[in-house]
Design a protein around this motif. Structure first.
Motif, PDB file in Angstrom:
ATOM      1  N   ALA A 150      45.397 -72.160  -3.877  1.00 27.53           N
ATOM      2  CA  ALA A 150      45.860 -72.636  -5.180  1.00 27.53           C
ATOM      3  C   ALA A 150      44.783 -73.528  -5.804  1.00 27.53           C
ATOM      4  N   MET A 151      44.529 -73.316  -7.078  1.00 28.71           N
ATOM      5  CA  MET A 151      43.488 -74.066  -7.780  1.00 28.71           C
ATOM      6  C   MET A 151      44.093 -74.768  -8.994  1.00 28.71           C
ATOM      7  N   LYS A 152      43.440 -75.849  -9.399  1.00 33.54           N
ATOM      8  CA  LYS A 152      43.864 -76.630 -10.553  1.00 33.54           C
ATOM      9  C   LYS A 152      42.688 -76.795 -11.513  1.00 33.54           C
ATOM     10  N   PHE A 153      42.997 -77.285 -12.707  1.00 35.81           N
ATOM     11  CA  PHE A 153      41.960 -77.524 -13.716  1.00 35.81           C
ATOM     12  C   PHE A 153      40.825 -78.360 -13.132  1.00 35.81           C
ATOM     13  N   ASP A 170      39.687 -78.597 -10.249  1.00 34.19           N
ATOM     14  CA  ASP A 170      38.838 -77.922  -9.262  1.00 34.19           C
ATOM     15  C   ASP A 170      37.631 -77.261  -9.917  1.00 34.19           C
ATOM     16  N   TRP A 213      44.829 -75.631 -19.533  1.00 34.76           N
ATOM     17  CA  TRP A 213      45.108 -75.024 -18.230  1.00 34.76           C
ATOM     18  C   TRP A 213      46.360 -74.165 -18.265  1.00 34.76           C
ATOM     19  N   ASP A 214      47.501 -74.763 -18.569  1.00 35.38           N
ATOM     20  CA  ASP A 214      48.752 -74.002 -18.472  1.00 35.38           C
ATOM     21  C   ASP A 214      48.887 -72.969 -19.584  1.00 35.38           C
ATOM     22  N   ALA A 246      45.065 -70.928 -16.638  1.00 35.68           N
ATOM     23  CA  ALA A 246      45.707 -70.784 -15.332  1.00 35.68           C
ATOM     24  C   ALA A 246      45.952 -69.332 -14.941  1.00 35.68           C
ATOM     25  N   GLU A 294      36.792 -69.674 -19.270  1.00 38.23           N
ATOM     26  CA  GLU A 294      36.989 -69.164 -17.906  1.00 38.23           C
ATOM     27  C   GLU A 294      35.651 -68.788 -17.277  1.00 38.23           C
ATOM     28  N   GLU A 314      44.182 -69.749 -11.439  1.00 35.90           N
ATOM     29  CA  GLU A 314      44.994 -70.631 -10.598  1.00 35.90           C
ATOM     30  C   GLU A 314      45.016 -70.239  -9.120  1.00 35.90           C
ATOM     31  N   ARG A 315      44.404 -69.097  -8.767  1.00 36.60           N
ATOM     32  CA  ARG A 315      44.300 -68.706  -7.359  1.00 36.60           C
ATOM     33  C   ARG A 315      42.918 -68.125  -7.087  1.00 36.60           C
TER      34      ARG A 315
END
Length: 244
Positions: free
Chosen positions: A121-124, A126, A102-103, A107, A75, A111-112
């Motif tokens: 909203a963010m994803k891996f 990003d 990620w999940d 996350a 992270e 994730e935000r």
């Protein structure tokens, strides 16, 4: 190729940082595993080794598995790359290793993002670039050629063989005792193997190996109770530089 152990301890150590490594060759730097606090670990290793070990120099983190003592710094790696460097953090890992990063790991904290226009909203993807390892072939990161092989562990985990500068390094990652894995690692010029309690590799199994193999083997991931002075296999020292 130069190897600097950033940490040599197990998940419960109060003496050492968690086992992880910086590897340098031809002016390039990669990390193997990424525990927290990775930048502090690099700074302390920079002071003891004299090498320029900074996270911003690392072209990738090669991830062996998702247990926190090997992955808790991801992270911070992702956020530092995103905010301080304006780039994506590169993770080199087998697809089975990274599948739940990620999940199942990142996350909850990533994730935000708060922005001027509200929560985003963010994803891996990003934050991170994933470079897949393949058990059937080597992949290339700068001057490094990296091969992987699965180990026997609780979660998907890969051992590594890394070649650069005409030399090769074998890293067992976390595993129970596996003679076939050791034979695979033994093709390298230097072999770094874990030893620990429970479902890890017992020291006694490694101490019974052929003397020629033991001579080029180094131990890491040991518990605080491990008697380093009594070991007939050399134990790596945190922050020291080793020529492979």
């Amino acid at each position: 190729m130069r190897l600097v152990p950033l940490g040599v301890g197990d998940a419960f150590s109060e003496r050492w940082y968690s086992t992880s490594f910086a590897i340098e060759s031809e002016g390039a730097l990669i990390l193997v595993d990424c525990p927290h606090p990775i930048r502090k670990m690099l700074r302390e290793a920079r002071e003891t080794s004299g090498l320029d070990l900074r996270l911003e120099r690392a072209s990738a983190v090669v991830l062996t598995h998702l247990h926190a003592d090997h992955a808790s710094g991801l992270e911070g790696y992702g956020y530092f790359s995103h905010f301080a460097l304006g780039t994506k953090a590169r993770i080199v890992a087998h697809p089975a290793v990274i599948a739940r990063a990620w999940d199942g790991h990142l996350a909850a904290g990533m994730e935000r993002l708060e922005t001027a226009s509200g929560l985003r909203a963010m994803k891996f993807d990003d934050y991170f670039e994933h470079v897949p390892l393949d058990t059937t072939r080597a992949i290339t990161i700068g001057p490094f050629e990296i091969e992987c092989r699965g180990t026997h562990h609780h979660v998907p985990t890969t051992a590594l063989r890394i070649r650069a500068g005409g030399r090769s390094l074998g890293l067992s990652a976390d595993t129970s005792f596996d003679p076939k894995l050791i034979a695979w690692l033994a093709e390298a010029d230097l072999v770094v193997h874990e030893t620990n309690l429970g479902t890890h590799t017992p020291y006694e199994s490694l101490a019974a190996l052929d003397p020629a193999l033991r001579a080029k083997m180094r131990l890491v991931h040991f518990p605080d109770s491990f008697d380093l002075g009594a070991s007939n296999i050399e134990c790596l020292e945190q922050g020291r530089t080793y020529e492979v």
